[in-house]
Design a protein around this motif. Structure first.
Motif, PDB file in Angstrom:
ATOM      1  N   SER A 180       0.826  -1.213   0.000  1.00 13.19           N
ATOM      2  CA  SER A 180       0.000   0.000   0.000  1.00 13.19           C
ATOM      3  C   SER A 180       0.860   1.262   0.000  1.00 13.19           C
ATOM      4  O   SER A 180       0.499   2.267  -0.617  1.00 13.19           O
ATOM      5  N   ALA A 308       1.680   8.825   9.367  1.00 17.95           N
ATOM      6  CA  ALA A 308       0.680   8.953   8.302  1.00 17.95           C
ATOM      7  C   ALA A 308      -0.677   8.415   8.742  1.00 17.95           C
ATOM      8  O   ALA A 308      -1.721   8.937   8.340  1.00 17.95           O
ATOM      9  N   THR A 309      -0.686   7.362   9.571  1.00 16.65           N
ATOM     10  CA  THR A 309      -1.958   6.777  10.010  1.00 16.65           C
ATOM     11  C   THR A 309      -2.746   7.726  10.904  1.00 16.65           C
ATOM     12  O   THR A 309      -3.962   7.587  11.026  1.00 16.65           O
ATOM     13  N   GLU A 312      -5.440  12.835   8.512  1.00 12.03           N
ATOM     14  CA  GLU A 312      -6.543  12.747   7.558  1.00 12.03           C
ATOM     15  C   GLU A 312      -5.970  12.743   6.141  1.00 12.03           C
ATOM     16  O   GLU A 312      -4.849  13.165   5.903  1.00 12.03           O
ATOM     17  N   GLU A 313      -6.768  12.259   5.201  1.00 10.14           N
ATOM     18  CA  GLU A 313      -6.332  12.281   3.812  1.00 10.14           C
ATOM     19  C   GLU A 313      -6.017  13.716   3.403  1.00 10.14           C
ATOM     20  O   GLU A 313      -6.786  14.639   3.696  1.00 10.14           O
ATOM     21  N   GLY A 314      -4.868  13.895   2.749  1.00  8.69           N
ATOM     22  CA  GLY A 314      -4.486  15.236   2.344  1.00  8.69           C
ATOM     23  C   GLY A 314      -3.002  15.343   2.103  1.00  8.69           C
ATOM     24  O   GLY A 314      -2.266  14.334   2.149  1.00  8.69           O
ATOM     25  N   LYS A 317      -0.488  13.870   4.834  1.00  4.72           N
ATOM     26  CA  LYS A 317      -0.449  12.412   4.846  1.00  4.72           C
ATOM     27  C   LYS A 317       0.380  11.887   3.681  1.00  4.72           C
ATOM     28  O   LYS A 317       1.207  10.978   3.842  1.00  4.72           O
ATOM     29  N   LEU A 318       0.186  12.492   2.506  1.00  3.07           N
ATOM     30  CA  LEU A 318       0.963  12.091   1.332  1.00  3.07           C
ATOM     31  C   LEU A 318       2.449  12.376   1.524  1.00  3.07           C
ATOM     32  O   LEU A 318       3.303  11.598   1.083  1.00  3.07           O
ATOM     33  N   GLN A 321       3.887   9.599   3.673  1.00  6.60           N
ATOM     34  CA  GLN A 321       4.015   8.366   2.894  1.00  6.60           C
ATOM     35  C   GLN A 321       5.174   8.465   1.904  1.00  6.60           C
ATOM     36  O   GLN A 321       5.916   7.496   1.702  1.00  6.60           O
TER      37      GLN A 321
END
Length: 535
Positions: A180, A308-309, A312-314, A317-318, A321
């Motif tokens: 992932s 990252a966990t 929130e998505e955004g 987070k990227l 990762q």
């Protein structure tokens, strides 16, 4: 109200400049997966999040208090006047404040704020720090490790069992992120190479324990934690888990080494290591440097993935990762470096010091050393009773010398096939023999480095004269042979810089050894980068 909710409310209160009982020039909040830091201009307040990651448990207030106190105590070992103490934060009604006059709900480490521009991570971007400053840092760290706490319990953390446990724990915690976030093929290579290292190099860990290299170290020796001010200030050691602070000096130094290489300044890291080895004579650190650098990079992968966990998505987070992927590439390179064997060839005219430095490397790396003089004496034609013979006759006949090199390279082949690095001590005067060695290394996917020893003719004659008197060496070469060796020596001009270096052996031996160790590390790195570029 649970601890996390209270913690969030405390942080919200501390985000207001009016909360502080002193002048605020610039209030800034910084955050990691385990702490929140408030910078005020002159003073920093660091709070520990009420989290439990298994390897770290800050879920209880009493634990957070104890860890704050321990953080201050431990960090005063490598800093002076930075850690000012632990301050309580209390609640009265719906308001929070410093002090313990109300219900104490949190604790913070109080620190002097150090300027970001003085951190090593900032300084490496410019030209304000160089090898001299890094050597000074290396010597300071050597002093710290020499004085650090030691003992039987601490020694256990340098043993294979504990390090393997830590390594496998990292792999288990990263398993959910494979595919992932992390490329499976590279992750699997890192994992299997690490396991193979424990299997094949367990004696290295035992040797480090015996040599007294295990101590209560720093645990998080990154460039951003090192400051160059009126003195070197090093902050933010690990307090939450002895397992990550106790260990080999090499595991500490590997972190700043990995960090500086990642920042594009590998020469600065080698200067640190040079200063460290100058003070400590710990040349064996190079046997574990790549393994522990890989381990440190994997820790950074884990931190990035765990961070990252929590997001929130955004974009943030990227970013985390992406950082994990970058550290995966770093860890992969180090895993190739420690998994790939190296053939070290000590070559040059007789009397130039090949054997001296071959033995030094043999002791530092704890790998096999094979000498052409010993192989020659194993041939049935050899007889010690004959004594030295003219050059080109007896055991120095071309066909005999050819057999010596054939046998020597056959021994090397067997070792490289097993994945073992090896040292060879031989003149390698003819280009064809060097080319055979290169071909052998390439066929077996190994690095190869020629260390050509040089010195003046007068020094060579003096050293060969000692052999005549029986004072030095196993070689049969004598002063009268030198002319023949010089005449037949094919100048080494066919090898690229990453495979060849010259050593003036008239210098101080230990200083030369430090130069050799840092030089061959750079050469191995260059060869591995070429291999990875072809993948």
């Amino acid at each position: 109200m649970n601890d996390l909710k209270v913690f969030e409310n405390v942080c919200r209160a501390m985000a207001d400049p009016a909360f502080y009982p002193h002048r605020i020039s610039n209030l800034e909040r910084r955050e990691t997966h385990i702490s929140v830091v408030f910078l005020t201009g002159d003073v920093v307040y660091k709070l520990k999040k009420p989290v439990d990651f298994g390897f770290l448990d800050y879920s209880q207030l009493k634990t957070r208090q104890r860890m704050c106190e321990l953080e201050v105590k431990l960090n005063q070992r490598l800093s002076q006047g930075v850690y000012l103490g632990v301050v309580p934060l209390s609640r009265e009604g719906d308001k929070f404040k410093f002090g313990d006059s109300g219900e104490v709900v949190e604790y913070a480490v109080k620190m002097k704020q150090l300027p970001d521009e003085a951190s090593l991570s900032s300084l490496v971007a410019g030209t304000t720090v160089g090898p001299d400053e890094m050597s000074r840092l290396g010597r300071r760290l050597a002093e710290f490790y020499a004085a650090a706490e030691r003992g039987e319990q601490i020694d256990s953390y340098g043993g294979c069992q504990v390090i393997e446990f830590n390594t496998e724990e990292n792999f288990r915690q990263l398993a959910p992120f494979v595919e992932s976030v992390l490329e499976k093929e590279r992750f699997d290579f890192i994992m299997e190479s690490s396991r193979g290292f424990f299997k094949d190099s367990g004696s290295v860990f035992k040797r480090r324990v015996v040599e007294g290299r295990i101590c209560d170290g720093h645990g998080d020796l990154r460039a951003e934690h090192i400051y160059f001010l009126d003195r070197i200030q090093i902050i933010d050691c690990i307090e939450f888990n002895e397992r990550f602070r106790y260990g080999d000096c090499a595991v500490d130094l590997a972190f700043v080494h990995m960090d500086l290489e990642r920042l594009g300044r590998p020469e600065l890291s080698l200067a640190i290591l040079n200063g460290y080895t100058e003070s400590s004579c710990d040349y064996g650190i190079y046997t574990l440097l790549d393994f522990y650098s890989c381990y440190r990079a994997v820790v950074k992968i884990k931190i990035s993935c765990l961070s990252a966990t929590e997001l929130e998505e955004g974009p943030r987070k990227l970013e985390m990762q992406s950082r994990a992927v970058q550290y995966l590439d770093v860890a992969f390179r180090y895993s190739v470096q420690f998994a790939r064997p190296t053939l070290y060839v000590l070559c040059g005219l007789p009397g130039t010091g090949k054997s001296t430095y071959a033995k030094k490397l043999h002791h530092a790396f704890d790998i096999d050393l094979f000498r052409s003089d010993e192989v020659r004496k194993e041939l049935p034609e050899y007889s010690s009773r004959r004594g030295p013979v003219p050059f080109g006759t007896g055991m120095y006949r071309p066909e005999i010398r050819g057999r010596v090199y054939s046998r020597l390279l056959s021994i090397v082949q067997d070792e490289l096939k097993k994945g073992c690095s090896v040292i060879v001590d031989a003149t390698f005067s003819m280009r064809k023999w060097r080319e055979e060695a290169v071909r052998l290394a390439e066929d077996l996917d190994a690095n190869i480095i020629f260390l050509e020893c040089e010195c003046s003719r007068e020094t060579i004659l003096e050293r060969l004269g000692h052999r005549r008197e029986g004072k030095d060496g196993q070689s049969d070469a004598r002063p009268e042979h030198l002319g023949g060796f010089v005449d037949e020596f094919d100048i080494i001009n066919e090898l690229p810089p990453e495979r060849h270096t010259r050593i003036n052996t008239e210098g101080e031996i230990e200083a030369n050894l430090r130069t050799i160790l840092s030089g061959i590390y750079s050469q191995k790195r260059a060869q591995v980068e070429q291999v990875i570029a072809r993948l």
